[in-house]
Design an enzyme around this catalytic site. Structure first.
Site, mmCIF file in Angstrom:
data_model
loop_
_atom_site.group_PDB
_atom_site.id
_atom_site.type_symbol
_atom_site.label_atom_id
_atom_site.label_comp_id
_atom_site.label_asym_id
_atom_site.label_seq_id
_atom_site.Cartn_x
_atom_site.Cartn_y
_atom_site.Cartn_z
ATOM 1 N N ARG A 94 0.822 -1.207 0.000
ATOM 2 C CA ARG A 94 0.000 0.000 0.000
ATOM 3 C C ARG A 94 0.861 1.265 0.000
ATOM 4 O O ARG A 94 0.520 2.265 -0.611
ATOM 5 C CB ARG A 94 -0.908 0.000 1.234
ATOM 6 C CG ARG A 94 -2.018 1.024 1.218
ATOM 7 C CD ARG A 94 -2.753 1.094 2.560
ATOM 8 N NE ARG A 94 -2.911 -0.193 3.191
ATOM 9 C CZ ARG A 94 -3.944 -1.007 2.997
ATOM 10 N NH1 ARG A 94 -4.915 -0.674 2.168
ATOM 11 N NH2 ARG A 94 -4.004 -2.171 3.626
ATOM 12 N N TYR A 95 1.974 1.220 0.721
ATOM 13 C CA TYR A 95 2.880 2.355 0.835
ATOM 14 C C TYR A 95 4.177 2.031 0.105
ATOM 15 O O TYR A 95 4.616 0.880 0.089
ATOM 16 C CB TYR A 95 3.177 2.656 2.306
ATOM 17 C CG TYR A 95 1.952 2.885 3.146
ATOM 18 C CD1 TYR A 95 1.251 4.081 3.084
ATOM 19 C CD2 TYR A 95 1.486 1.892 4.015
ATOM 20 C CE1 TYR A 95 0.121 4.294 3.865
ATOM 21 C CE2 TYR A 95 0.363 2.095 4.797
ATOM 22 C CZ TYR A 95 -0.320 3.288 4.723
ATOM 23 O OH TYR A 95 -1.435 3.497 5.488
ATOM 24 N N ARG A 98 7.266 0.004 2.132
ATOM 25 C CA ARG A 98 7.025 -1.127 3.036
ATOM 26 C C ARG A 98 5.876 -1.988 2.527
ATOM 27 O O ARG A 98 4.995 -1.511 1.813
ATOM 28 C CB ARG A 98 6.730 -0.638 4.449
ATOM 29 C CG ARG A 98 5.569 0.331 4.577
ATOM 30 C CD ARG A 98 5.745 1.175 5.840
ATOM 31 N NE ARG A 98 4.671 2.125 6.066
ATOM 32 C CZ ARG A 98 4.630 3.337 5.515
ATOM 33 N NH1 ARG A 98 5.566 3.726 4.659
ATOM 34 N NH2 ARG A 98 3.639 4.158 5.802
ATOM 35 N N CYS A 107 -4.287 -17.390 14.787
ATOM 36 C CA CYS A 107 -3.859 -16.585 15.932
ATOM 37 C C CYS A 107 -3.985 -17.430 17.195
ATOM 38 O O CYS A 107 -4.740 -18.411 17.248
ATOM 39 C CB CYS A 107 -4.739 -15.351 16.090
ATOM 40 S SG CYS A 107 -4.657 -14.179 14.712
ATOM 41 N N CYS A 111 -9.687 -11.909 18.394
ATOM 42 C CA CYS A 111 -10.328 -10.705 18.904
ATOM 43 C C CYS A 111 -11.688 -10.532 18.236
ATOM 44 O O CYS A 111 -11.827 -10.747 17.030
ATOM 45 C CB CYS A 111 -9.450 -9.486 18.632
ATOM 46 S SG CYS A 111 -7.761 -9.632 19.264
ATOM 47 N N CYS A 114 -11.693 -7.977 15.212
ATOM 48 C CA CYS A 114 -10.625 -8.124 14.219
ATOM 49 C C CYS A 114 -11.068 -7.680 12.829
ATOM 50 O O CYS A 114 -12.119 -8.089 12.335
ATOM 51 C CB CYS A 114 -10.183 -9.583 14.162
ATOM 52 S SG CYS A 114 -8.895 -9.908 12.936
ATOM 53 N N ARG A 116 -9.634 -8.516 10.129
ATOM 54 C CA ARG A 116 -9.454 -9.636 9.194
ATOM 55 C C ARG A 116 -10.265 -10.861 9.639
ATOM 56 O O ARG A 116 -9.934 -11.992 9.289
ATOM 57 C CB ARG A 116 -7.971 -9.996 9.077
ATOM 58 C CG ARG A 116 -7.126 -8.918 8.411
ATOM 59 C CD ARG A 116 -5.778 -9.459 7.946
ATOM 60 N NE ARG A 116 -5.011 -8.401 7.299
ATOM 61 C CZ ARG A 116 -3.883 -7.870 7.775
ATOM 62 N NH1 ARG A 116 -3.391 -8.324 8.910
ATOM 63 N NH2 ARG A 116 -3.256 -6.920 7.135
ATOM 64 N N ASP A 277 -12.096 -0.407 13.035
ATOM 65 C CA ASP A 277 -12.401 -0.564 11.613
ATOM 66 C C ASP A 277 -13.848 -1.023 11.416
ATOM 67 O O ASP A 277 -14.480 -1.586 12.320
ATOM 68 C CB ASP A 277 -11.446 -1.580 10.983
ATOM 69 C CG ASP A 277 -10.011 -1.089 10.963
ATOM 70 O OD1 ASP A 277 -9.793 0.058 10.533
ATOM 71 O OD2 ASP A 277 -9.112 -1.840 11.391
ATOM 72 N N ASP A 314 -7.748 3.817 9.574
ATOM 73 C CA ASP A 314 -7.517 3.252 8.246
ATOM 74 C C ASP A 314 -8.715 3.620 7.389
ATOM 75 O O ASP A 314 -9.839 3.172 7.649
ATOM 76 C CB ASP A 314 -7.354 1.732 8.325
ATOM 77 C CG ASP A 314 -5.903 1.319 8.370
ATOM 78 O OD1 ASP A 314 -5.202 1.616 7.391
ATOM 79 O OD2 ASP A 314 -5.480 0.718 9.364
ATOM 80 N N LYS A 321 -3.646 4.823 6.270
ATOM 81 C CA LYS A 321 -3.870 5.426 7.578
ATOM 82 C C LYS A 321 -3.792 6.947 7.493
ATOM 83 O O LYS A 321 -2.996 7.499 6.752
ATOM 84 C CB LYS A 321 -2.818 4.942 8.583
ATOM 85 C CG LYS A 321 -2.912 3.478 8.949
ATOM 86 C CD LYS A 321 -1.852 3.117 9.965
ATOM 87 C CE LYS A 321 -1.906 1.633 10.267
ATOM 88 N NZ LYS A 321 -1.553 0.817 9.090
#
Length: 364
Positions: A94-95, A98, A107, A111, A114, A116, A277, A314, A321
C-alpha cells in the site's frame, strides 16, 4: 504454544458455558457466531477475565456475543482495502517503502473486533504453500523501494522458532530490506511462547527486528507478559505498541492512561491507537471519532510524552492510515496593516492541555 496450552484453549461456545464465561441461554446464538467467526481464548487470558463483572474489559475483547451477528451499513469483509493492494498472494503493498507479508491466518486468540475476521481461523487457508511463500519473497526482492517488511497474518509468532528463523534469514538476505517488523498478540496471549529459542530466531544479521505488541487494556500486561516482552527488549529487539480504541474496554481517560503507562513501563513505545475498523459485526465495540479525539486531549499533558500514541484511522477502501487526533491550532485573522511586512506573520490560536487558548506569536 505448547501442546498442553493448545489443549486448554477455549474454542467452542459450549466450553465458554462450562467455564461460566457465558450463560447456557446464549449458546444457540453463539453457535451461529462461531460458525462464521473463529473463537479462541488462551488460558492466560481466561485467567484475566473477572466472571463477576458483566462488563469485564478482557471478556469484551475475546468472548463472542450475539451482537456480532448484527451487520451495520458500511461494514465490509475487507474494511481497510487490503485486496486492491495485493500484487501477489500474502503481500499488501500500500505504501511505497514497506509491505505487509501475511505469513499465516491463525492466531493464539481471536479478537471480536478483528478487521481480518473473515479471513482468519479454522476453515481458512492457514499457511502459505511453498510456492506462494517463494513468490512473495521474490516480489520483495524485485522491488528495491521496499525498506521494511511487516510480518502479520494472523499472528506470525504462531510459527515455530525454527520456521521464524528461516523466514527472518530469507528477508534479511535481501539487501534493500533493512527493517523487519512483527505484529503479534502472543506475548500477552501465550507469554511462554516467547522462549529464548524464539527470541534468538528473530535476531538476524543484515536487518533490524522490531516487534509491535497488540494490547488494549493494562491488565493484559501481566507479570508473565512483561517478562516475555523483557526477553525481547533485553535481546536488543525494540518494541512498539498498537491498540484499538474499544467501547467498554479502553474508552475512558483512566483506562487509556493506564494502558499507555504500562507499555512504557515495559520499555514499549506507544505507537498507534487505531480507531475501530468497519469490520462486520463490530459496531457494538466501536467508538465515535469525536470520542477518540477527546480521549487524546485527556492524554496530552496528563501523562508523559513517552505515553502518547498516534490516533489513526484506516480509511475504508484502501487509502491508508490518516492521523485523526485533535487539532490544537487554528489561524486567526491577520490584522497587521501591511500583509507584506515580515512582522505580519499569521497569528494562531493554540489550545493547551487544560483547554486554555493562547495566541502565537503572542501579542506585543
Amino acid at each position: 504454544m505448547t501442546k498442553s496450552n493448545l489443549a486448554r484453549t477455549l474454542r467452542e461456545p459450549a466450553e465458554l458455558v462450562a467455564e461460566q464465561l457465558v450463560t447456557a441461554e446464549a449458546l444457540p446464538a453463539l453457535e451461529r457466531v462461531a460458525a462464521r467467526y473463529a473463537v479462541a481464548i488462551t488460558p492466560a487470558l481466561v485467567e484475566l477475565i473477572d466472571k463477576s463483572d458483566p462488563d469485564d474489559p478482557i471478556a469484551r475483547q475475546f468472548v463472542p456475543t450475539a451482537a456480532e451477528l448484527e451487520m451495520q451499513p458500511g461494514e465490509n469483509a475487507d474494511p481497510i482495502g487490503d485486496h486492491p493492494h495485493s500484487p501477489v498472494p500474502a503481500i499488501v503493498h500500500r505504501y511505497p517503502d514497506r509491505v505487509l507479508f501475511k505469513l499465516v491466518h491463525v492466531c493464539a486468540v481471536y479478537c471480536r473486533f478483528c478487521f481480518r475476521r473473515e479471513m482468519v481461523g479454522p476453515g481458512k487457508e492457514n499457511a502459505l504453500s511453498d510456492g506462494a511463500y517463494r513468490a512473495a519473497v521474490d516480489y520483495i526482492r524485485s522491488h528495491r523501494e521496499i525498506w521494511e517488511v511487516i510480518l502479520t497474518g494472523g499472528d506470525p509468532l504462531m510459527l515455530s522458532p525454527r520456521r521464524m528463523s528461516e523466514i527472518m534469514a530469507d528477508l534479511a538476505g535481501i539487501d534493500h530490506v533493512k527493517i523487519i517488523r512483527l505484529h503479534s498478540r502472543v506475548p500477552v496471549a501465550e507469554p511462554a511462547r516467547i522462549s529464548d529459542e524464539m527470541v534468538a530466531g528473530l535476531k538476524v544479521e543484515g536487518a533490524t527486528t522490531w516487534v509491535a505488541l497488540h494490547a488494549n487494556h493494562a491488565r493484559e500486561l501481566t507479570g508473565p507478559a512483561r517478562a516475555a516482552c523483557a526477553r525481547l527488549v533485553d535481546a536488543g529487539i525494540p518494541m512498539v505498541s498498537q491498540s484499538v480504541l474499544l467501547r467498554g474496554v479502553n474508552d475512558n481517560g483512566t483506562a487509556l492512561s493506564d494502558l499507555m503507562r504500562a507499555f512504557v513501563e515495559c520499555r514499549i513505545k506507544p505507537y498507534y491507537l487505531h480507531h475501530g475498523d468497519l469490520a462486520p459485526g463490530t459496531a457494538h465495540l466501536r467508538t465515535t471519532l469525536a470520542e477518540g479525539q477527546e480521549l487524546m486531549r485527556q492524554l496530552r499533558g496528563r501523562v508523559s510524552g513517552l505515553c502518547q500514541p498516534d490516533y489513526v484511522i484506516d480509511i475504508p477502501g484502501g487509502a491508508g492510515k490518516s492521523p485523526v487526533g485533535p487539532n490544537y491550532v487554528s489561524p486567526v485573522q491577520n490584522t497587521a496593516p501591511d500583509a507584506g511586512d515580515a512582522a505580519s506573520e499569521t497569528r494562531y490560536r493554540i489550545v493547551d492541555y487544560c483547554g486554555d487558548v493562547h495566541l502565537y506569536p503572542p501579542e506585543t
